[in-house]
Each structure stands twice: as structure tokens, then as C-alpha cells.
Design a protein around this motif. Structure first.
Motif, PDB file in Angstrom:
ATOM      1  N   GLN A   1      82.813  22.155  43.374  1.00  0.00           N
ATOM      2  CA  GLN A   1      83.480  22.684  44.569  1.00  0.00           C
ATOM      3  C   GLN A   1      84.696  23.492  44.152  1.00  0.00           C
ATOM      4  OE1 GLN A   1      82.292  19.384  44.425  1.00  0.00           O
ATOM      5  NE2 GLN A   1      80.554  20.175  45.559  1.00  0.00           N
TER       6      GLN A   1
ATOM      7  N   ILE B   1      91.656  14.327  43.514  1.00  0.00           N
ATOM      8  CA  ILE B   1      91.418  12.979  44.017  1.00  0.00           C
ATOM      9  C   ILE B   1      92.297  12.732  45.233  1.00  0.00           C
ATOM     10  CG2 ILE B   1      90.763  12.024  41.786  1.00  0.00           C
ATOM     11  CD1 ILE B   1      93.567  10.740  41.677  1.00  0.00           C
ATOM     12  N   SER B   2      91.802  11.880  46.105  1.00  0.00           N
ATOM     13  CA  SER B   2      92.573  11.408  47.248  1.00  0.00           C
ATOM     14  C   SER B   2      92.377   9.902  47.307  1.00  0.00           C
ATOM     15  CB  SER B   2      92.078  12.055  48.545  1.00  0.00           C
ATOM     16  OG  SER B   2      92.773  11.498  49.646  1.00  0.00           O
ATOM     17  N   ASN B   3      93.472   9.170  47.291  1.00  0.00           N
ATOM     18  CA  ASN B   3      93.399   7.711  47.335  1.00  0.00           C
ATOM     19  C   ASN B   3      93.874   7.186  48.682  1.00  0.00           C
ATOM     20  OD1 ASN B   3      92.361   7.225  44.749  1.00  0.00           O
ATOM     21  ND2 ASN B   3      94.367   7.587  43.845  1.00  0.00           N
TER      22      ASN B   3
ATOM     23  N   ALA C   1      96.788  14.006  47.963  1.00  0.00           N
ATOM     24  CA  ALA C   1      95.807  14.455  46.978  1.00  0.00           C
ATOM     25  C   ALA C   1      96.529  14.787  45.684  1.00  0.00           C
ATOM     26  CB  ALA C   1      95.043  15.678  47.478  1.00  0.00           C
TER      27      ALA C   1
ATOM     28  N   VAL D   1      89.931   6.182  52.646  1.00  0.00           N
ATOM     29  CA  VAL D   1      88.620   6.194  52.002  1.00  0.00           C
ATOM     30  C   VAL D   1      88.755   7.097  50.766  1.00  0.00           C
ATOM     31  CG1 VAL D   1      86.173   6.738  52.257  1.00  0.00           C
ATOM     32  CG2 VAL D   1      87.472   5.922  54.237  1.00  0.00           C
ATOM     33  N   PRO D   2      89.034   6.496  49.614  1.00  0.00           N
ATOM     34  CA  PRO D   2      89.260   7.302  48.408  1.00  0.00           C
ATOM     35  C   PRO D   2      88.029   8.117  48.010  1.00  0.00           C
ATOM     36  CG  PRO D   2      89.938   5.024  48.063  1.00  0.00           C
ATOM     37  CD  PRO D   2      89.188   5.074  49.365  1.00  0.00           C
ATOM     38  N   PHE D   3      88.276   9.303  47.485  1.00  0.00           N
ATOM     39  CA  PHE D   3      87.186  10.112  46.928  1.00  0.00           C
ATOM     40  C   PHE D   3      87.755  11.089  45.919  1.00  0.00           C
ATOM     41  CE2 PHE D   3      88.655  12.837  50.310  1.00  0.00           C
ATOM     42  CZ  PHE D   3      88.395  14.126  49.892  1.00  0.00           C
ATOM     43  N   SER D   4      86.859  11.641  45.107  1.00  0.00           N
ATOM     44  CA  SER D   4      87.264  12.643  44.120  1.00  0.00           C
ATOM     45  C   SER D   4      86.185  13.711  44.037  1.00  0.00           C
ATOM     46  CB  SER D   4      87.491  12.001  42.750  1.00  0.00           C
ATOM     47  OG  SER D   4      86.291  11.471  42.248  1.00  0.00           O
ATOM     48  N   LEU D   5      86.595  14.894  43.632  1.00  0.00           N
ATOM     49  CA  LEU D   5      85.670  16.009  43.455  1.00  0.00           C
ATOM     50  C   LEU D   5      85.991  16.718  42.149  1.00  0.00           C
ATOM     51  CD1 LEU D   5      85.811  17.645  47.012  1.00  0.00           C
ATOM     52  CD2 LEU D   5      83.912  16.353  46.051  1.00  0.00           C
ATOM     53  N   ARG D   6      84.950  17.134  41.476  1.00  0.00           N
ATOM     54  CA  ARG D   6      85.113  17.976  40.294  1.00  0.00           C
ATOM     55  C   ARG D   6      85.135  19.417  40.771  1.00  0.00           C
ATOM     56  NH1 ARG D   6      82.479  20.872  36.902  1.00  0.00           N
ATOM     57  NH2 ARG D   6      80.398  20.512  37.703  1.00  0.00           N
TER      58      ARG D   6
END
Length: 172
Positions: free
Chosen positions: A80, A56-58, A44, A61-66
């Protein structure tokens, strides 16, 4: 050249800092958990303004959070926060440890309706100053306290918080 009192004070200060630094990295036994191997590694990255930034995590299954600082800490609370992410990860990890432990002990049938709830509290640390966390775990749908305790001993998150984890810090 330093005077003797000043030199003595500097040596004592350096020792106090070293003791305090060790207290951040060691548990009550003085030993951290050491891994024999790495079966999985999650990655991350955080950027922006810390608690008001982006993670972010690539991985697979990549995803990102504000991220957004919670209202209780003076933020607007519209995203979050790290404590939510930690609570979610801990609940999931503990549930997995409970299921694996029950299966290993031949008790898989007693955890069909199990629910794990975690609360992660952020607050000031009495001994060291600064902020720290405390965690409450509630397990519903299981009456077997020995099974719950065995899961706590097997859960990687519980182990890290109870026994300490090695943290390698470096510049990139």
C-alpha cells in the motif's frame, strides 16, 4: 561584520522564507481550523524507508501495513501507499458526513444506495515546488446536490483541506 548589501540580502531572504513557511500552514483566509476538544485521537507510526517502510497503529484494533512505492513513482507497487490510505480515509469520512447530514436534514431515505469514490493525485506543486496532493470526490446514488455540498462542508477531511488544519511538529 556584515556589509550592508549582504545584511539586506539576508534580511530579505529571511522574510521570504517566513512568508513561504506561513503559506504552508495557512489557508487563503490566514486562519486554520482550531479544535475546542479532542473527541477521538488515532495514532500511527511509520518506520523503515518511508514509502517502502512499515506503518502501524496500536489503537483499539491494532494493525500494520507494509508500504511500497507505486510503480508510477518507480517502486515495485507490491504494497500500500500513503495516497491509498488517504483516499480510503477520505471516502469513509465523507460517507459518514453525508449520512449524518442527511439524517440531520430528515433525508436519510435518499442516501440508501450511496457510494463515495475518491481519487488522491500526487504531483508537483506549481507555486511552492515539491510534491502535493489534489483530490477528486465522486458521489453516486444521490441526486441532491445541496446535500452533497452540505456533507462536504461538514466532513472533517474536507474542512482540513479547505480551511487548513493545525499541525504540531515536535521531536521525540
Amino acid at each position: 561584520m556584515l556589509t550592508v548589501p549582504l545584511r539586506t540580502h539576508l534580511i530579505a531572504s529571511r522574510r521570504a522564507v517566513a512568508v513561504r513557511a506561513r503559506s504552508y500552514t495557512q489557508n487563503s483566509t490566514g486562519k486554520n481550523i482550531t479544535l475546542k476538544n479532542h473527541k477521538y485521537t488515532a495514532h500511527a507510526a511509520a518506520s523503515g524507508q518511508g514509502r517502502n517502510g512499515l506503518v502501524i497503529s496500536n489503537d483499539e484494533v491494532p494493525f500494520s501495513l507494509r508500504l511500497s512505492k507505486p510503480k508510477a513513482l518507480g517502486g515495485d507497487g507490491d504494497g500500500q501507499n500513503p495516497e491509498q490510505l488517504f483516499a480510503m480515509g477520505y471516502a469513509s469520512c465523507f460517507l459518514g458526513a453525508l449520512q449524518a447530514t442527511a439524517s440531520r436534514l430528515g433525508k436519510a431515505d435518499v442516501i440508501k444506495d450511496v457510494v463515495v469514490r475518491t481519487s488522491v493525485h500526487l504531483g508537483e506543486v506549481e507555486e511552492l515546488g515539491g510534491l502535493g496532493i489534489a483530490v477528486d470526490i465522486q458521489v453516486g446514488g444521490v441526486e441532491d446536490e445541496a446535500l452533497i455540498k452540505a456533507a462536504h462542508e461538514a466532513c472533517p477531511y474536507s474542512r482540513a483541506l479547505t480551511h487548513g488544519a493545525v499541525v504540531n511538529l515536535s521531536k521525540i
